[in-house]
Motif scaffolding. Structure first.
Motif, PDB file in Angstrom:
ATOM      1  N   ASP D  17      37.539 -44.912 -58.015  1.00 37.20           N
ATOM      2  CA  ASP D  17      38.862 -44.984 -58.670  1.00 37.20           C
ATOM      3  C   ASP D  17      39.123 -46.474 -58.886  1.00 37.20           C
ATOM      4  N   HIS D  18      38.419 -47.035 -59.841  1.00 35.69           N
ATOM      5  CA  HIS D  18      38.273 -48.481 -59.939  1.00 35.69           C
ATOM      6  C   HIS D  18      38.514 -49.008 -61.355  1.00 35.69           C
ATOM      7  N   PHE D  19      38.995 -50.231 -61.408  1.00 36.53           N
ATOM      8  CA  PHE D  19      38.882 -51.017 -62.634  1.00 36.53           C
ATOM      9  C   PHE D  19      37.502 -51.655 -62.649  1.00 36.53           C
ATOM     10  N   LEU D  20      36.824 -51.592 -63.796  1.00 32.92           N
ATOM     11  CA  LEU D  20      35.484 -52.191 -63.881  1.00 32.92           C
ATOM     12  C   LEU D  20      35.295 -52.867 -65.238  1.00 32.92           C
ATOM     13  N   LEU D  21      34.441 -53.870 -65.252  1.00 36.60           N
ATOM     14  CA  LEU D  21      34.170 -54.615 -66.486  1.00 36.60           C
ATOM     15  C   LEU D  21      33.005 -53.949 -67.230  1.00 36.60           C
ATOM     16  N   VAL D  22      33.136 -53.806 -68.561  1.00 37.70           N
ATOM     17  CA  VAL D  22      32.045 -53.258 -69.384  1.00 37.70           C
ATOM     18  C   VAL D  22      31.062 -54.381 -69.688  1.00 37.70           C
ATOM     19  N   LYS D  23      29.833 -54.289 -69.141  1.00 36.93           N
ATOM     20  CA  LYS D  23      28.858 -55.362 -69.327  1.00 36.93           C
ATOM     21  C   LYS D  23      27.840 -55.037 -70.418  1.00 36.93           C
ATOM     22  N   LYS D  24      27.499 -53.779 -70.559  1.00 33.71           N
ATOM     23  CA  LYS D  24      26.695 -53.353 -71.709  1.00 33.71           C
ATOM     24  C   LYS D  24      27.299 -52.081 -72.252  1.00 33.71           C
ATOM     25  N   PHE D  25      26.966 -51.747 -73.498  1.00 34.77           N
ATOM     26  CA  PHE D  25      27.655 -50.633 -74.143  1.00 34.77           C
ATOM     27  C   PHE D  25      26.839 -50.217 -75.365  1.00 34.77           C
ATOM     28  N   GLU D  26      26.442 -48.951 -75.459  1.00 35.43           N
ATOM     29  CA  GLU D  26      25.649 -48.460 -76.576  1.00 35.43           C
ATOM     30  C   GLU D  26      25.995 -46.986 -76.826  1.00 35.43           C
ATOM     31  N   ILE D  27      26.136 -46.630 -78.092  1.00 37.80           N
ATOM     32  CA  ILE D  27      26.344 -45.207 -78.429  1.00 37.80           C
ATOM     33  C   ILE D  27      24.964 -44.577 -78.620  1.00 37.80           C
ATOM     34  N   ARG D  28      24.702 -43.460 -77.936  1.00 43.32           N
ATOM     35  CA  ARG D  28      23.396 -42.807 -78.044  1.00 43.32           C
ATOM     36  C   ARG D  28      23.589 -41.320 -78.345  1.00 43.32           C
ATOM     37  N   LEU D  29      22.475 -40.653 -78.547  1.00 34.79           N
ATOM     38  CA  LEU D  29      22.525 -39.216 -78.860  1.00 34.79           C
ATOM     39  C   LEU D  29      21.793 -38.431 -77.775  1.00 34.79           C
ATOM     40  N   THR D  30      22.338 -37.299 -77.382  1.00 36.76           N
ATOM     41  CA  THR D  30      21.604 -36.414 -76.475  1.00 36.76           C
ATOM     42  C   THR D  30      20.513 -35.704 -77.272  1.00 36.76           C
ATOM     43  N   LYS D  31      19.637 -34.991 -76.562  1.00 38.65           N
ATOM     44  CA  LYS D  31      18.593 -34.235 -77.256  1.00 38.65           C
ATOM     45  C   LYS D  31      19.187 -33.225 -78.217  1.00 38.65           C
ATOM     46  N   ASN D  32      20.392 -32.806 -77.886  1.00 39.64           N
ATOM     47  CA  ASN D  32      21.042 -31.841 -78.777  1.00 39.64           C
ATOM     48  C   ASN D  32      21.828 -32.523 -79.887  1.00 39.64           C
ATOM     49  N   VAL D  71      37.896 -54.288 -69.833  1.00 41.05           N
ATOM     50  CA  VAL D  71      38.023 -53.709 -68.494  1.00 41.05           C
ATOM     51  C   VAL D  71      38.522 -52.277 -68.666  1.00 41.05           C
ATOM     52  N   VAL D  72      37.899 -51.333 -67.953  1.00 40.44           N
ATOM     53  CA  VAL D  72      38.317 -49.925 -68.032  1.00 40.44           C
ATOM     54  C   VAL D  72      38.694 -49.426 -66.639  1.00 40.44           C
ATOM     55  N   LYS D  73      39.536 -48.426 -66.636  1.00 43.97           N
ATOM     56  CA  LYS D  73      39.896 -47.757 -65.380  1.00 43.97           C
ATOM     57  C   LYS D  73      39.096 -46.468 -65.338  1.00 43.97           C
ATOM     58  N   ILE D  74      38.361 -46.253 -64.259  1.00 48.76           N
ATOM     59  CA  ILE D  74      37.448 -45.112 -64.124  1.00 48.76           C
ATOM     60  C   ILE D  74      37.883 -44.242 -62.957  1.00 48.76           C
ATOM     61  N   THR D  75      37.786 -42.934 -63.113  1.00 46.27           N
ATOM     62  CA  THR D  75      37.740 -42.069 -61.928  1.00 46.27           C
ATOM     63  C   THR D  75      36.450 -41.265 -61.999  1.00 46.27           C
ATOM     64  N   GLY D  76      35.900 -40.973 -60.859  1.00 42.53           N
ATOM     65  CA  GLY D  76      34.627 -40.254 -60.813  1.00 42.53           C
ATOM     66  C   GLY D  76      34.030 -40.379 -59.433  1.00 42.53           C
ATOM     67  N   SER D  77      32.678 -40.451 -59.377  1.00 46.00           N
ATOM     68  CA  SER D  77      32.042 -40.603 -58.059  1.00 46.00           C
ATOM     69  C   SER D  77      30.708 -41.320 -58.193  1.00 46.00           C
ATOM     70  N   MET D  78      30.254 -41.905 -57.082  1.00 46.24           N
ATOM     71  CA  MET D  78      28.957 -42.584 -57.089  1.00 46.24           C
ATOM     72  C   MET D  78      27.854 -41.553 -57.049  1.00 46.24           C
ATOM     73  N   ASP D  79      26.849 -41.756 -57.898  1.00 43.61           N
ATOM     74  CA  ASP D  79      25.716 -40.839 -57.948  1.00 43.61           C
ATOM     75  C   ASP D  79      24.446 -41.691 -57.899  1.00 43.61           C
ATOM     76  N   GLU D  80      23.331 -41.072 -58.095  1.00 47.75           N
ATOM     77  CA  GLU D  80      22.068 -41.799 -58.049  1.00 47.75           C
ATOM     78  C   GLU D  80      21.122 -41.178 -59.058  1.00 47.75           C
ATOM     79  N   TYR D  81      20.334 -41.998 -59.736  1.00 52.12           N
ATOM     80  CA  TYR D  81      19.348 -41.464 -60.670  1.00 52.12           C
ATOM     81  C   TYR D  81      18.075 -42.284 -60.529  1.00 52.12           C
ATOM     82  N   GLN D  82      16.984 -41.609 -60.191  1.00 49.51           N
ATOM     83  CA  GLN D  82      15.700 -42.286 -60.010  1.00 49.51           C
ATOM     84  C   GLN D  82      15.818 -43.499 -59.086  1.00 49.51           C
ATOM     85  N   GLY D  83      16.563 -43.282 -58.012  1.00 51.96           N
ATOM     86  CA  GLY D  83      16.639 -44.321 -56.991  1.00 51.96           C
ATOM     87  C   GLY D  83      17.678 -45.398 -57.229  1.00 51.96           C
ATOM     88  N   ASN D  84      18.286 -45.437 -58.424  1.00 57.25           N
ATOM     89  CA  ASN D  84      19.320 -46.440 -58.690  1.00 57.25           C
ATOM     90  C   ASN D  84      20.683 -45.786 -58.700  1.00 57.25           C
TER      91      ASN D  84
END
Lengths: 333, 333, 333, 333, 333, 333
Positions: D17-32, D71-84
């Motif tokens: 439940d944090h304010f965070l700075l956007v350091k990189k940003f890219e619009i992408r497409l899912t497989k669908n 700067v954005v305000k986020i709610t969510g949770s910490m997760d992990e993907y491939q060890g990161n």
């Protein structure tokens, strides 16, 4: 005593029933938050990735006790993931006394017979004429140190980077040095041969190699050159009346044997023996390095390695038949 | 045939009655406007300055015909000027046929017997098993070329810089290479030995050495490496069915033998034979260079040379007695 | 005790009645074959050429006994030859006991008071908190060694190249290091200060400076870095329970203090103390070197030195008045 | 004012439940073929990947307006993907005025108090005795420029690479320079201190650091050294009768402070002040760099960093207890 | 206006009745303690030593007033001393107004007609299309500065090292740049040509050349690159609305034109124009340098110069007849 | 003849109905153990990954016959995987005769018209005045060799790295060389132009480019410089009475054209023509390289490339409008 097929010979789908060395080891979490072990397992032929899931037999008993350098007994099968081999583990256990295997069984090793090399080395030592030097050599290459000296690799990579690589390398240098002494009687043979024997002696403290090759803190902070100089200096100081001039020249051979300041020698070669030792070391090292790279880095269907940064080039295996047989061996016989 | 004491043995005041080589030569004027010759005269032991005044016997006949590289007969005495030796000339004349001396008699020369070296070289050539290579070698080292090849120095200075220095150097390299082939059967012995024989072959066109060592225009514009490659390429093209692969690899040995681009090799060593040749060349060259420098550049009462820029250091003669005698010679016999 | 005007102040024609140090010495012959001595004589201000002819008083008694490093008493006058000063000698004799002069009186010397520097050094030593290190320092800087350590120059040239230059230089480094410790509490102050004290300690065996600065054979063959490491290693080994980690880190400071392999350090700085010591050494050395060059190498009427190859540039004295007085001294007081 | 736990302290599964700075940003497409945002979000402790899927709250409103540096305000949770670590986002929104956060809150910052540093700097400026220099400094460090100067980092990485890093670094250099002036009265203290203050002054135009550290076009095309020289030159030209000699010497300090041509100084240090400034800069920079690397790059259980290419080595934290306390602080008090 | 034979054409014994430039000057003493002047005198062809004894006519009046850079009228004759030419002076006097000679008459000078070069330069300036750049160029190359710019040499040695060498060199670069623009329309022609015109502009303050070529203090402390950048920056700042982007790019061309940091450019070429300018500068400079060296450094009877350290080689004049005549000139006409 | 849209223009989802070149090719296994082909397919605009699954039409017939360098006809659609484009293949077949496409159609190619370039080259050849050189050129650029010469790229990457890149590059060099000859009549125009034509001639044997650019074994072992020298030497030897001096100088141009030993030239430029050729080659190469990098490596919205290691910097496209039109073209017309 290890008796099993080499890991590199196993194809996808074949069963695995092997002792293997743990080379990397990390506890990770699945997306569902369950723990698993991400491993790298290997023998002296190759290494392979493996994930140990919590439903594998032995997972619990091993999870908290496992460490890099342990040997484990695995059953399972060879699999593949994204083009790389991977071991699918059904069961795992740590080795026990009765298995009679040690981590050393899983490290690459000199192809020459170790006992033959030891005998060659001690035989050469016996032929030293200078009594001060001969006494010193006998002290330095005493039981425990000699064991370590004859086991240690010459380095972590590039040349002679395998168990007993250092003594193999040293014996090559001695042969080259003896030849140079035949050609140039001005060279002091005893001094040069002792320098050759001692040049990488510091590696017995710079490198640890059980369970895996690694530099020690002491090795990184002092370097093998200065470590050797300090040990030899210590032992000489215990010998009464060891000539000062001889001491300085022997130490100079150790200190200057990497030939250039930028190769970490604190002094450059300043004597006839020192330049001979440096160039003989280079000759032995570079030829061994190229030979290993050609053996290990050329893929089937190609005659070139990838770019080898330490050589500054890719290396070629020309495949021209060697027509000279043993009867043509010559040192101008 | 030259039979006279060496110039370096003459002390101040002793008579000079010698044949000497003209190494430098300039017509100058005295303060009174009279011509005199400023000369440098020498034999293989040393050189000395000499002024030839117009009242010396022979001045007139010699003044306009003399050239660098001529041999002259001098009578006079050893003198000294500002601390350096100088020859006081009473009479001078050019040599004639019957004197039986040639400029070569005044150049430094290998200490090894030339005929022994020639025999060693041709004997080694005979032991080449690969018939393509053996044929090629016999053509390349044919009569006239072989004469030149066995006379030429390996360089103007630093190592093996004397008459027949190249063949002495090459024979050393061959012995080192043969030893490396004994250690590593993966090396193609015939290919490597032929590469060793040819590595400095281009020096027969790069250097002229009569009357004095000098680089030719062709040598300076092309370099001995490319000259050798072009000659070998020419001769191979005349041999039907010489294998393309073998040709490229042999040329590669010549081209890469200086080991690094900055040492004027247009390609770096990319094969096992090429790295062996480069390192064997270095070993032979550097040890010879240090030996010569120690012999020539250490003054009585000192154990150090001046700073030797090619070595990047001053060089030390430690004077430690060589206690190893012939019975201790060993290549692990 | 020496009490005479400085040689550099004497003009052409003025009488010379001085003790002077023999810096070079050679027996030569005149054109007529008579012996004379070609000398270089000097005090700490400068050197001058001088020829001693056989008719000078004292020639005979001195000719065969004189050696470089002797002090002689000269009478004569200042002369000039080809634009350079030259001493015309009327009489010469060796010094005797009662003259109360030593060669050291003729060598350049630190401008700081030696006793003040010694006290500063020992005072700083007392403030070391780590008892292992403090004991070690007291042993290393014991009577005889401390005498030598406080006399030796930091080098033959470039920076602090005068008697007691090493201790002057070391005290500067300690002050810089103490400042860095004030800024960064992460630095281990005791370890760093001991490293500073020992960094050039090996120079006590690398350099001899009586009668003239010279490198010893041992110094040239081993280098002051390894000499220091061996002495420190020896003394630590005699102290029971000296911590291994502390020993390795102290030796690392000595070995890495020249900062780069190409500057003859066999290892590069790998700890916070090591990088601090290297950079503090550089700062002290370079500033001292520039200061000396500006003092010694700028001729009247110019504001530039000649090209100084160790600096890679000519150096400028701008002559801008220093307006900051002592009341403006600040370390952010 | 930001008041939230640091991102690096959050474990997998914990709520965000944090304010965070956007350091990189890219619009992408899912497989669908559906759009999603691939983000990197961070605070001053660390950064983390995050994918924003179209079903997250706020996706639509934010998709087209978001930019790096927001700067954005986020709610969510910490997760992990491939060890990161990876942030699972439930809702996102841009900050608004009332949130009272700025991008600067998310950048690393000097640990020293900014006001203390400003006071230290201006206090030192007041102690300059030379009135020309003092006037110039006051103009150069005027309101707006001084704000920028005291905010900018000393670089994008390696040393003092955080907000207000430049002033922290400059104050260290000034202390070192003042110490050197105490030791060597030949150094012009005012000139040197002004050079220290100005040496990296050009960074106020070379670097932009809001929202993220970045080089400006002008910075890349001209470099901070020349930018500083041009600004200082401009301001000096507005001061009547500023001495030409002083101007050239002050500019020389700026231009030569990187010490070597290959480090981008167009001239090398040619004065006593210039060499002092260069070496003081090196000392401050290298020690800070090692300290930061030891803090940030050593993983638990290890005492070594990875290989640090700018240092040419891996770096060691020896862990030896610092026994020297404040009462032992010394500059030879 | 100077009208006399060139000094290099005079042989020993010929009379000298010449105006000559004083290049070196020192008062010395004879062995008998009498004063004499040791001089170096020259014209643009060569220089020669000369001693002025106290019995020469004019000695007294000239002794205390003479300075390097003066022109003197000499009578006497050519002599020789130790193989080098030397002028024997009978009488000497300083020049007076009516002699109508200036030191410039004695400096080497471009072989191209200065007025033609000026016209070529201003003509090219007129063809600049970008009005901002054109205005700027006209201001920068205004009367006084243009005079200086068209007089200054491009350097003290190596290439275009003679009066008006800079404009000759710049015109060559412009021609090369225009050709590259023809080939690559992507290059901004106006920007590149202005960069070419300004690249060495700073030499008008870096070099003084009356009476002899010399670097100024400002030149040595700042370098011509930064000097030019500061002048151009100043003038641009006076032009309203000069585009910021254009300014930065023009300054970048000046700053980067030496191509590499180690050649004293504070930034490397980062634009298409910058790389073109650097390479065009290299081409013009190197070809001019080789041409000059071949002209000046090859002795009769030889086809090789001595070793030229800036080229890293000796240079050859092959003497092959140029068969291509003007009708064969081609830029693919 | 190829007539299809460029691959780089296809967006995600668009149909693919294209001939494409196979650039990489590997048989792999799915997790289920089924074979599939992992491919890289491309045209001259770009390359894309593609997996060929066993259910695709044509899989079986193509699986065992496919090779790198084949052209295949694909139907399917553009897809994306992890942010990179990927081709989804529905059907695949090898090309047949009637398709009228060759691998060359898929390689990047010079933008200049080949026939125009050929004509320009042969036209220039006709204008050579020296009859020996002209004959030689005609032989060397005979039918088959000329075809190869006009097709080959100048390199695998960096500059002129596309079909017919070598002739485009050579023509640029010739124009630059002709301009330099206009400026300096001392340059031997015929010799220089022939050197330019031949400088990279060896690339016809060093590089193979069908189906993809690759270095040959011969090329890697000998290098294009020596290959060219050997071919030219061979052809000259067949021409009676070709002047020795001319031959050596022409070969020197080929051998020295890379300018420095470390750039693989076995000799450095020693003649006026050689230095001109080297610098003209650099100018053409570097400008072309920057132009290509700016075209290919700047992403939309940016004006900078990534860091380009061969240039040692990132490169900038300033976007300043080129105001100079054709009427302003000038070589000082």
């Amino acid at each position: 005593m290890l008796n099993q097929s080499e890991l590199s010979f196993l194809s996808k789908g074949e069963p695995v029933d092997h002792f293997l060395l743990v080379k990397k080891f990390e506890i990770r979490l699945t997306k569902n938050g369950k723990e698993f072990l991400s491993l790298e397992l290997g023998d002296k032929s190759t290494s392979s990735a493996a994930n140990l899931w919590e439903d594998a037999s032995g997972f619990k008993s091993i999870k908290n006790s496992l460490a890099v350098g342990d040997v484990v007994k695995i059953t399972g099968s060879m699999d593949e993931y994204q083009g790389n081999s991977q071991i699918k583990i059904d069961s795992i256990r740590l080795t026990k006394q009765s298995d009679d295997v040690t981590p050393k069984d899983f490290l690459p090793k000199s192809l020459r017979d170790l006992n033959v090399m030891k005998k060659e080395f001690t035989g050469r030592m016996e032929k030293i004429s200078d009594t001060d030097l001969k006494s010193l050599m006998k002290i330095l290459f005493s039981e425990e140190r000699f064991e370590k000296y004859t086991s240690v690799p010459a380095g972590k990579m590039w040349h002679h980077g395998y168990i007993s690589g250092l003594i193999e390398h040293t014996l090559e240098i001695i042969r080259i040095c003896d030849l140079m002494c035949d050609i140039h009687p001005q060279i002091n043979r005893d001094l040069l041969v002792c320098g050759a024997m001692l040049h990488d002696f510091g590696k017995i403290e710079e490198l640890s190699f059980e369970p895996v090759f690694e530099y020690t803190d002491r090795g990184k902070l002092l370097g093998h050159i200065v470590i050797a100089a300090m040990i030899v200096n210590d032992e000489i100081n215990k010998i009464p009346d060891f000539p000062e001039n001889l001491k300085n020249n022997l130490l100079h051979l150790i200190l200057s044997h990497q030939g250039k300041l930028e190769y970490a020698s604190p002094v450059v070669p300043k004597t006839l023996e020192a330049i001979t030792l440096y160039q003989a070391d280079e000759l032995s090292a570079k030829v061994n390095a190229y030979k290993n790279v050609i053996t290990n880095e050329i893929k089937p269907g190609s005659s070139w390695t990838k770019f080898i940064s330490l050589a500054g080039t890719d290396i070629h295996s020309h495949g021209i038949t060697n027509k000279s047989d043993d009867s043509k061996k010559t040192l101008f016989d």
